[in-house]
Design a protein around this motif. Structure first.
Motif, mmCIF file in Angstrom:
data_model
loop_
_atom_site.group_PDB
_atom_site.id
_atom_site.type_symbol
_atom_site.label_atom_id
_atom_site.label_comp_id
_atom_site.label_asym_id
_atom_site.label_seq_id
_atom_site.Cartn_x
_atom_site.Cartn_y
_atom_site.Cartn_z
ATOM 1 N N VAL A 1 70.603 91.616 35.516
ATOM 2 C CA VAL A 1 70.609 93.072 35.622
ATOM 3 C C VAL A 1 69.303 93.548 36.237
ATOM 4 C CG1 VAL A 1 72.251 93.530 33.761
ATOM 5 C CG2 VAL A 1 69.820 93.349 33.231
ATOM 6 N N ASN A 2 69.412 94.686 36.914
ATOM 7 C CA ASN A 2 68.255 95.259 37.585
ATOM 8 C C ASN A 2 68.197 96.755 37.304
ATOM 9 O OD1 ASN A 2 66.011 95.219 39.410
ATOM 10 N ND2 ASN A 2 67.314 96.161 40.955
ATOM 11 N N LEU A 3 66.990 97.265 37.337
ATOM 12 C CA LEU A 3 66.738 98.691 37.204
ATOM 13 C C LEU A 3 66.244 99.193 38.550
ATOM 14 C CD1 LEU A 3 66.270 101.179 35.318
ATOM 15 C CD2 LEU A 3 63.951 100.314 35.012
ATOM 16 N N HIS A 4 66.833 100.283 39.044
ATOM 17 C CA HIS A 4 66.415 100.818 40.338
ATOM 18 C C HIS A 4 66.084 102.307 40.194
ATOM 19 C CE1 HIS A 4 65.985 100.772 44.646
ATOM 20 N NE2 HIS A 4 66.662 101.902 44.692
ATOM 21 N N PRO A 5 64.927 102.744 40.735
ATOM 22 C CA PRO A 5 64.504 104.135 40.567
ATOM 23 C C PRO A 5 65.122 105.098 41.580
ATOM 24 C CG PRO A 5 62.791 102.933 41.696
ATOM 25 C CD PRO A 5 63.889 101.947 41.394
ATOM 26 N N ALA A 6 66.444 105.066 41.658
ATOM 27 C CA ALA A 6 67.204 105.995 42.500
ATOM 28 C C ALA A 6 68.637 105.998 41.998
ATOM 29 C CB ALA A 6 67.159 105.582 43.969
ATOM 30 N N TYR A 7 69.397 106.981 42.441
ATOM 31 C CA TYR A 7 70.806 107.084 42.071
ATOM 32 C C TYR A 7 71.602 106.372 43.160
ATOM 33 C CZ TYR A 7 74.691 109.326 39.582
ATOM 34 O OH TYR A 7 75.805 109.573 38.812
ATOM 35 N N LEU A 8 71.731 105.051 42.994
ATOM 36 C CA LEU A 8 72.412 104.245 44.008
ATOM 37 C C LEU A 8 73.831 104.759 44.254
ATOM 38 C CD1 LEU A 8 71.234 100.677 42.935
ATOM 39 C CD2 LEU A 8 70.466 101.977 44.916
ATOM 40 N N PRO A 9 74.331 104.696 45.475
ATOM 41 C CA PRO A 9 73.792 103.954 46.613
ATOM 42 C C PRO A 9 72.687 104.676 47.387
ATOM 43 C CG PRO A 9 75.872 104.943 47.249
ATOM 44 C CD PRO A 9 75.658 105.267 45.787
ATOM 45 N N GLU A 10 72.182 105.804 46.872
ATOM 46 C CA GLU A 10 71.076 106.496 47.533
ATOM 47 C C GLU A 10 69.802 105.655 47.427
ATOM 48 O OE1 GLU A 10 70.769 110.125 45.328
ATOM 49 O OE2 GLU A 10 72.799 110.729 45.816
ATOM 50 N N TYR A 11 69.073 105.532 48.484
ATOM 51 C CA TYR A 11 67.742 104.940 48.526
ATOM 52 C C TYR A 11 67.634 103.525 47.944
ATOM 53 C CZ TYR A 11 66.594 109.701 49.721
ATOM 54 O OH TYR A 11 66.567 110.929 50.343
ATOM 55 N N PRO A 12 68.408 102.585 48.461
ATOM 56 C CA PRO A 12 68.206 101.193 48.047
ATOM 57 C C PRO A 12 66.883 100.679 48.601
ATOM 58 C CG PRO A 12 69.728 101.277 49.889
ATOM 59 C CD PRO A 12 69.441 102.711 49.506
ATOM 60 N N GLY A 13 66.398 99.595 48.041
ATOM 61 C CA GLY A 13 65.173 98.985 48.543
ATOM 62 C C GLY A 13 63.914 99.610 47.970
ATOM 63 N N LEU A 14 62.820 99.390 48.664
ATOM 64 C CA LEU A 14 61.506 99.806 48.171
ATOM 65 C C LEU A 14 61.229 101.290 48.432
ATOM 66 C CD1 LEU A 14 59.420 96.733 49.404
ATOM 67 C CD2 LEU A 14 60.240 97.184 47.076
ATOM 68 N N HIS A 15 60.265 101.824 47.696
ATOM 69 C CA HIS A 15 59.736 103.185 47.865
ATOM 70 C C HIS A 15 60.809 104.259 47.694
ATOM 71 C CE1 HIS A 15 56.245 101.020 49.184
ATOM 72 N NE2 HIS A 15 56.911 100.495 50.197
ATOM 73 N N SER A 16 61.737 104.038 46.788
ATOM 74 C CA SER A 16 62.857 104.964 46.584
ATOM 75 C C SER A 16 62.400 106.340 46.122
ATOM 76 C CB SER A 16 63.823 104.391 45.549
ATOM 77 O OG SER A 16 64.282 103.143 45.969
ATOM 78 N N ILE A 17 61.432 106.381 45.238
ATOM 79 C CA ILE A 17 60.967 107.662 44.708
ATOM 80 C C ILE A 17 60.316 108.480 45.820
ATOM 81 C CG2 ILE A 17 59.399 108.770 43.059
ATOM 82 C CD1 ILE A 17 59.773 106.238 41.274
ATOM 83 N N GLU A 18 59.430 107.835 46.554
ATOM 84 C CA GLU A 18 58.736 108.526 47.640
ATOM 85 C C GLU A 18 59.713 109.015 48.703
ATOM 86 O OE1 GLU A 18 57.978 105.533 46.438
ATOM 87 O OE2 GLU A 18 55.849 105.498 45.925
ATOM 88 N N ARG A 19 60.705 108.186 49.025
ATOM 89 C CA ARG A 19 61.672 108.559 50.060
ATOM 90 C C ARG A 19 62.500 109.774 49.644
ATOM 91 N NH1 ARG A 19 64.084 102.996 50.154
ATOM 92 N NH2 ARG A 19 65.876 103.936 51.154
ATOM 93 N N ALA A 20 62.940 109.792 48.386
ATOM 94 C CA ALA A 20 63.706 110.950 47.893
ATOM 95 C C ALA A 20 62.841 112.209 47.905
ATOM 96 C CB ALA A 20 64.224 110.678 46.487
ATOM 97 N N PHE A 21 61.598 112.068 47.496
ATOM 98 C CA PHE A 21 60.674 113.203 47.465
ATOM 99 C C PHE A 21 60.416 113.729 48.878
ATOM 100 C CE2 PHE A 21 56.430 115.088 47.448
ATOM 101 C CZ PHE A 21 56.538 115.984 46.385
ATOM 102 N N GLU A 22 60.130 112.828 49.797
ATOM 103 C CA GLU A 22 59.823 113.226 51.179
ATOM 104 C C GLU A 22 61.026 113.838 51.898
ATOM 105 O OE1 GLU A 22 58.235 109.613 52.779
ATOM 106 O OE2 GLU A 22 56.371 109.810 51.624
#
Length: 193
Positions: free
Chosen positions: A105-126
């Motif tokens: 199992v994995n935890l991802h800091p975005a509401y997938l499928p939005e913003y997969p991969g790295l820097h998800s928080i920054e990308r959503a904010f920007e």
């Protein structure tokens, strides 16, 4: 049920899980921390909790394929049944996936499928989104594309900074992830797996 946690950095989620295993609030035994960065702060957290840890890099292993094979052997030697990814910043390869389908199992800091991969928080904010989220999902061969287990939406406020948004996302992660893992481990234990 012997559990391994994979982490790459600070280890706040590792610390939460270590505490829960110590208090017997999670089924099974936290048998191993694997970290791909020998100097990561999470290694110190493992020492503090007396959790066995192993750490090696892709480079010192002789490349990605040998690195994955080395991890697969490590998991077999520790008789690991289930893997929790807690800030592990590498893609899991086939040599591990093949032996742990439906058990990583994995935890991802975005509401997938939005913003997969790295820097998800920054990308959503920007992108000036109104909301983002947190997702717990099973790992498959894709990038954050495995079956979703649980999700929570988190609003992005007009006066948010990346730091304030990140703090709220982490607070949500620290509640949601242990709840989901507890439920999965209980179910696997009841089935006798």
């Amino acid at each position: 049920m012997r559990v391994a946690i994979f982490a790459s950095g600070n280890g706040t989620n590792f610390e939460i899980f270590a505490d829960l295993f110590e208090k017997k609030e999670l089924q099974g035994e936290l048998a191993l921390l694997f970290c791909d960065h020998p100097d990561a702060y999470v290694v110190g957290r493992a020492k503090k909790h007396h959790v066995t840890f192993e750490t090696f890099t892709v480079k010192e292993s002789g490349g990605k394929k040998k690195y994955e094979e080395k991890i697969a052997k490590l998991l077999k030697s520790y008789k690991i049944d289930f893997i929790i990814l807690a800030g592990y910043l590498r893609v899991i390869g086939a040599s591990i996936l093949d032996n742990y389908e439906g058990r990583i199992v994995n935890l991802h800091p975005a509401y997938l499928p939005e913003y997969p991969g790295l820097h998800s928080i920054e990308r959503a904010f920007e992108d000036h989104k109104k909301q983002t989220g947190v997702t717990v999902h099973y790992i498959d061969s894709g990038l954050d594309s495995g079956p979703i287990i649980a999700q929570k939406r988190i609003p992005i406020f007009e006066d948010d900074t990346v730091e304030s948004l990140e703090a709220r996302i982490h607070a949500c992660e620290h509640q949601l992830y242990p709840q989901v893992v507890k439920s999965i481990l209980n179910e696997l234990t009841e089935k006798g797996e």
